[in-house]
Design an enzyme around this catalytic site. Structure first.
Site, short mmCIF file in Angstrom:
data_model
loop_
_atom_site.label_atom_id
_atom_site.label_comp_id
_atom_site.label_asym_id
_atom_site.label_seq_id
_atom_site.Cartn_x
_atom_site.Cartn_y
_atom_site.Cartn_z
N VAL A 12 -66.20 -32.95 17.54
CA VAL A 12 -65.63 -33.94 18.46
C VAL A 12 -64.21 -34.32 18.06
CG1 VAL A 12 -66.35 -36.07 17.28
CG2 VAL A 12 -66.27 -36.02 19.78
N SER A 13 -63.81 -33.95 16.84
CA SER A 13 -62.51 -34.32 16.30
C SER A 13 -61.53 -33.15 16.37
CB SER A 13 -62.66 -34.75 14.83
OG SER A 13 -61.45 -34.65 14.13
#
EC number: 2.5.1.18
Length: 221
Positions: A12-13
């Site tokens: 997600v990063s």
């Protein structure tokens, strides 16, 4: 000279993606200097809650700055993407799946598939929190029986617990976001590092030869 880099990452990063790309591109030369790399899947949502940190999109100034910083980083690390419309997603399914893959398949397969997660989500805008999208991604690299095995494995209690434990391990070491690193040098000393722009500090800590950024002299015309 030498040591170990433990890299805690979540798909997600985007900054985790930059860190993964950089370390993979330099893995051979790091290995030649005796440095081991361990990519460790974690759940960033758990780190943010556990450290009482605020995500950038919930802070107006952080959100505004990140639009500039992200594009600069993309250019530096050689990728190009836009934030997907479903961001932020719940990354538990892909992070559990990659945790299972790490424990059940060769290292190269794990690393390639870990990269696939970011490409699918950030470059192709596939929401990997949806099982169908996750199956489609895995089918490009695994046989049908393996895809079924991975999807079932991602929901096993022991895999869920493994991801929880690695997330807690990162938190206990001081993590407040991703990418987070624990780096151990040849003297057995361990220090934490945060972000995809701290590798020069990391290499210095490991005693590795590296070149600093320098402004070139203006040529005489």
């Amino acid at each position: 000279m030498g040591g170990k880099i433990e890299a805690y990452l979540d798909c997600v990063s985007p900054y985790s993606y930059f860190a993964l790309l950089f370390l993979l591109r330099n893995s051979d030369i790091l290995k030649s200097h005796g440095v081991e790399i361990d990519f460790i899947p974690v759940f960033l949502g758990g780190i943010m809650v556990g450290s009482e940190n605020t995500p950038p999109w919930k802070n107006q100034n952080k959100a505004k700055y990140s639009t500039y910083d992200s594009k600069r980083a993309q250019k530096y690390f050689g990728v190009n993407f836009e934030t997907p419309p479903f961001f932020p997603i719940l990354s538990l399914l892909p992070q559990r799946a990659i945790t299972f893959i790490k424990s059940s398949y060769p290292q190269s397969k794990f690393e390639d598939t870990f990269c696939d997660l970011w490409k699918a989500m950030w470059e192709n805008h596939d929401d990997l929190s949806k099982p169908k999208k996750m199956i489609d991604l895995l089918s490009k690299r695994f046989e049908p029986d393996d895809v079924k095995k991975i999807m079932e494995g991602a929901n096993k209690p022991e895999i869920k617990q493994e991801l929880n434990e690695k997330t807690k391990q990162a938190l206990d070491s001081g993590a407040f976001g991703c990418p987070w690193f624990e780096v151990t040098n040849t003297n057995g000393k361990k220090e934490p590092f945060f972000g995809s722009d701290r590798f020069h500090f990391m290499f210095d800590f490991l005693g590795l030869p590296w070149q600093d950024i320098a402004i070139k002299e203006k040529p005489n015309l």
